[in-house]
Design an enzyme around this catalytic site. Structure first.
Site: not given
Length: 310
Positions: A154, A250, A280
């Site tokens: 991330s 995502d 995500h």
């Protein structure tokens, strides 16, 4: 309303995912106890030591070493996620508890400062300081300085991509590979996936807040450097081999696919994996087949990289 179908394993679980929009008001909750999950139980197969790498900033690293393995081992240097606004190197403990003995590596996790208290370039400076310390202290911590790869998830994936650019440009530290797990790369939020309305875990409003916090006065301008938002980099040549993975549900999907394609177009050997319907943070659902496949594919690539390094 722009939407995207969820994976059949995720759809029944979507209403049980409590994470809402992250903003200035809710940020303390994210940073509070349990905000990034409960601490895992760790084995005694890995020793863990913490080191301060920059007295001025307080940047630290945690060195994870498999017990009983001697000699100079390959190293994986890891950057935790948290939207540039939270998280801790504790988040890497479970990963290295398994990876270090499984793959015969030393893991190094960096504890970097986060925004908005410390905007760009502070967090990246901490990541670079940790990487340089790892390279310079190779003999002390028992690693081969020519066998260092980097990874991040991330925001940590965004910092990892930026670190690869910075290491290339400074020419001080040889980085052998970069494993970018759903990286947060583009502050402009101009892709279709970044505008999806029904995102799980990390919503578009949270993404805006994360970038505003990280970039400060640079946000919304054309002055954002590529080491702040790697999607803006014009030259991707000369970077280490790359692995990019992201879920089809995502918000980072499109920017990650584009970045992987651009890496490959710049002559960087790059492997791209997209998992239809996966949101995500798919790794949070470790009991699901799609999450297990997501992790297994990463580790297969990592295994091949370590074999390549010999």
């Amino acid at each position: 309303m722009a939407t995207v179908p969820l994976h059949e394993e995720i759809e029944p679980l979507k209403d049980m995912i409590p994470i809402g929009v992250i903003n200035a008001e809710t940020l303390p909750l994210l940073r509070g106890e349990g905000g990034f999950g409960e601490p895992p139980e760790l084995s005694d197969a890995v020793s863990r030591t913490d080191h301060v790498v920059d007295e001025a900033t307080g940047a630290m690293v945690r060195v994870h070493r498999p017990v009983g393995l001697q000699g100079a081992l390959p190293c994986v240097y890891s950057i935790h996620g948290g939207g540039y606004i939270g998280g801790s190197y504790d988040m890497d403990d479970q990963k290295f508890d398994r990876w270090c003995p499984e793959y015969g590596i030393v893991g190094v996790s960096v504890e970097y400062r986060v925004a908005p208290e410390t905007p760009y370039p502070g967090p990246l400076d901490d990541c670079y300081a940790g990487l340089k310390w790892t390279h310079d202290q190779a003999a002390e911590i028992g690693i081969d300085p020519d066998k260092i790869g980097i990874t991040g998830t991330s925001a940590g994936g965004g910092l990892c991509a930026a670190l690869a650019l910075l290491a290339r440009d400074r020419g001080e530290i040889p980085v052998q590979f970069q494993l970018l797990d759903c990286p947060m790369l583009d502050d402009r939020q101009i892709t279709s996936s970044s505008q999806l309305d029904d995102l799980l875990i990390w919503k578009k409003e949270s993404n805006t807040f994360g970038w505003q916090s990280y970039l400060g006065d640079l946000y919304g301008t054309d002055d954002v450097p590529p080491t702040a938002a790697p999607a803006r980099a014009e030259d991707l040549s000369g970077l280490p081999e790359a692995y990019v993975c992201v879920g089809g549900a995502d918000g980072f999907r499109d920017e990650d696919i584009t970045y992987a394609m651009r890496l490959y177009g710049a002559g960087v050997p790059t492997e791209l994996h997209v998992y239809p319907g996966a949101p995500h943070g798919i790794g949070l659902f470790s009991h699901l087949e799609v999450a297990q496949r997501y992790s297994a594919d990463q580790e297969d690539w990592l295994r091949r990289q370590l074999a390549r390094l010999g």
